[in-house]
Design a protein around this motif. Structure first.
Motif, PDB file in Angstrom:
ATOM      1  N   ARG A   1       2.388   4.873   5.284  1.00  0.00           N
ATOM      2  CA  ARG A   1       3.778   4.444   5.143  1.00  0.00           C
ATOM      3  C   ARG A   1       3.920   2.965   4.804  1.00  0.00           C
ATOM      4  O   ARG A   1       4.739   2.586   3.946  1.00  0.00           O
ATOM      5  CB  ARG A   1       4.561   4.816   6.407  1.00  0.00           C
ATOM      6  CG  ARG A   1       5.074   6.238   6.304  1.00  0.00           C
ATOM      7  CD  ARG A   1       5.162   6.988   7.603  1.00  0.00           C
ATOM      8  NE  ARG A   1       5.548   8.374   7.336  1.00  0.00           N
ATOM      9  CZ  ARG A   1       4.716   9.310   6.910  1.00  0.00           C
ATOM     10  NH1 ARG A   1       3.448   9.009   6.713  1.00  0.00           N
ATOM     11  NH2 ARG A   1       5.140  10.536   6.662  1.00  0.00           N
TER      12      ARG A   1
ATOM     13  N   VAL B   1       5.407   1.576   1.185  1.00  0.00           N
ATOM     14  CA  VAL B   1       6.527   0.650   0.944  1.00  0.00           C
ATOM     15  C   VAL B   1       6.052  -0.524   0.087  1.00  0.00           C
ATOM     16  O   VAL B   1       6.745  -0.954  -0.843  1.00  0.00           O
ATOM     17  CB  VAL B   1       7.128   0.160   2.285  1.00  0.00           C
ATOM     18  CG1 VAL B   1       8.159  -0.922   2.042  1.00  0.00           C
ATOM     19  CG2 VAL B   1       7.764   1.320   3.043  1.00  0.00           C
TER      20      VAL B   1
ATOM     21  N   ALA C   1       3.487  -1.439  -7.271  1.00  0.00           N
ATOM     22  CA  ALA C   1       3.097  -0.508  -8.341  1.00  0.00           C
ATOM     23  C   ALA C   1       4.207  -0.387  -9.381  1.00  0.00           C
ATOM     24  O   ALA C   1       3.939  -0.401 -10.588  1.00  0.00           O
ATOM     25  CB  ALA C   1       2.755   0.866  -7.759  1.00  0.00           C
ATOM     26  N   LEU C   2       5.473  -0.302  -8.905  1.00  0.00           N
ATOM     27  CA  LEU C   2       6.576  -0.199  -9.864  1.00  0.00           C
ATOM     28  C   LEU C   2       6.715  -1.503 -10.660  1.00  0.00           C
ATOM     29  O   LEU C   2       7.004  -1.463 -11.860  1.00  0.00           O
ATOM     30  CB  LEU C   2       7.889   0.146  -9.152  1.00  0.00           C
ATOM     31  CG  LEU C   2       8.000   1.587  -8.618  1.00  0.00           C
ATOM     32  CD1 LEU C   2       9.334   1.801  -7.922  1.00  0.00           C
ATOM     33  CD2 LEU C   2       7.847   2.610  -9.743  1.00  0.00           C
TER      34      LEU C   2
ATOM     35  N   HIS D   1      -3.898   3.845   0.206  1.00  0.00           N
ATOM     36  CA  HIS D   1      -2.867   4.873   0.076  1.00  0.00           C
ATOM     37  C   HIS D   1      -3.413   6.120  -0.636  1.00  0.00           C
ATOM     38  O   HIS D   1      -3.201   7.240  -0.182  1.00  0.00           O
ATOM     39  CB  HIS D   1      -1.669   4.300  -0.692  1.00  0.00           C
ATOM     40  CG  HIS D   1      -0.446   5.141  -0.642  1.00  0.00           C
ATOM     41  ND1 HIS D   1       0.481   5.060   0.365  1.00  0.00           N
ATOM     42  CD2 HIS D   1       0.024   6.100  -1.485  1.00  0.00           C
ATOM     43  CE1 HIS D   1       1.449   5.925   0.151  1.00  0.00           C
ATOM     44  NE2 HIS D   1       1.209   6.577  -0.968  1.00  0.00           N
TER      45      HIS D   1
ATOM     46  N   PHE E   1       5.737   0.593  -3.391  1.00  0.00           N
ATOM     47  CA  PHE E   1       7.048   0.809  -4.022  1.00  0.00           C
ATOM     48  C   PHE E   1       7.404  -0.435  -4.845  1.00  0.00           C
ATOM     49  O   PHE E   1       7.889  -0.335  -5.964  1.00  0.00           O
ATOM     50  CB  PHE E   1       8.128   1.069  -2.962  1.00  0.00           C
ATOM     51  CG  PHE E   1       9.450   1.496  -3.544  1.00  0.00           C
ATOM     52  CD1 PHE E   1       9.746   2.840  -3.675  1.00  0.00           C
ATOM     53  CD2 PHE E   1      10.384   0.563  -3.984  1.00  0.00           C
ATOM     54  CE1 PHE E   1      10.957   3.249  -4.235  1.00  0.00           C
ATOM     55  CE2 PHE E   1      11.590   0.964  -4.545  1.00  0.00           C
ATOM     56  CZ  PHE E   1      11.879   2.319  -4.665  1.00  0.00           C
TER      57      PHE E   1
END
Lengths: 115, 133
Positions: free
Chosen positions: A33, A37, A43-44, A88, A40
């Motif tokens: 988790r 986050v 990577a984006l 991850h 998020f």
């Protein structure tokens, strides 16, 4: 090999239910988790920078070596992205494998269990 | 249900679709990341060869695959955030349907313009050949 490291899914979110009774599984659940986050954002951002700001057609090995990896900020960014992706990704694949190994039966009545 | 492939056997409504897509996209992204961690070594090891890899990334088939990768990444990110929100704030379960559809609205609003930018070399010549560019 007890029930405590079984992967129990939430029928509502489709995510793994917070494991109880095993510190290790709880740690895995938490790392997934926290790194999720982080990814998020990282990577984006990486995907957006490489495809929307710099088109792949404009990039060369020289550009990566001289412009990106020559700057401590982007080196740090890439290192942080890599570390989060490794934890991850491997823990995620581990969860998938555990889920298939430990699932008692393949019939539709077997899932989701005990939630 | 029992006739569904193993990957999709999970009971529930939005939860099942969300779970199946999350797992599929996760495994797909993982496969790409492994490839990408390996190919990036060429920047130091064989820069000329990496330029060829980049030429593939910039080609039409490359761009189509990157669009699929971007869609998987965006879905996995939004759905992961939805799971964390429901996990951390049990009160949000009341709004779980709104969260699910909301994440799809963001997916389309962010994803469609993104896909158009990546696929510009596909649709721009098409538009120009029709005399509209």
């Amino acid at each position: 090999m007890a029930d405590q490291d079984q992967v129990v899914l939430s029928p509502l979110s489709g995510g793994r239910v917070r494991p109880r009774g095993s510190r290790r599984e709880l740690l895995v659940w938490l790392i997934i988790r926290v790194s999720g986050v982080t990814l998020f954002v990282l990577a984006l951002a990486h995907f957006s920078i490489m495809h929307f700001i710099w088109d792949p057609a404009e990039q060369t090995s020289e550009f990566i070596a001289n412009e990106r990896w020559n700057q401590i900020v982007w080196r740090g960014f890439d290192w942080l992205l890599l570390m989060n992706v490794l934890f991850h990704g491997f823990l995620g694949v581990r969860t998938v494998v555990l889920d298939y190994v430990r699932r008692p039966r393949w019939s539709s009545s077997s899932a989701p269990r005990s939630c | 249900m029992s006739r569904l492939p193993i990957l999709f056997r999970y009971r529930g409504r939005e939860g099942m679709v969300a779970w199946a897509f999350h797992r599929l996209s996760g495994l797909g992204i993982f496969a790409f990341v492994v490839l990408h961690v390996l190919d990036i070594y060429l920047v130091g090891g064989n820069p000329a060869l990496y330029d060829e890899v980049l030429a593939f990334y910039a080609s039409i088939p490359g761009r189509l695959l990157e669009t699929v990768l971007g869609a998987a990444l965006l879905y996995h990110a939004l759905n992961g955030l939805r799971i964390i929100i429901i996990d951390l704030w049990p009160r949000m379960t009341v709004y779980h349907r709104a969260l699910w559809w909301g994440s799809w609205v963001i997916f389309v609003v962010v994803g469609v313009p993104g896909a158009l930018i990546i696929l510009r070399p596909v649709w721009l010549p098409l538009l120009q050949s029709l005399g509209l560019g």
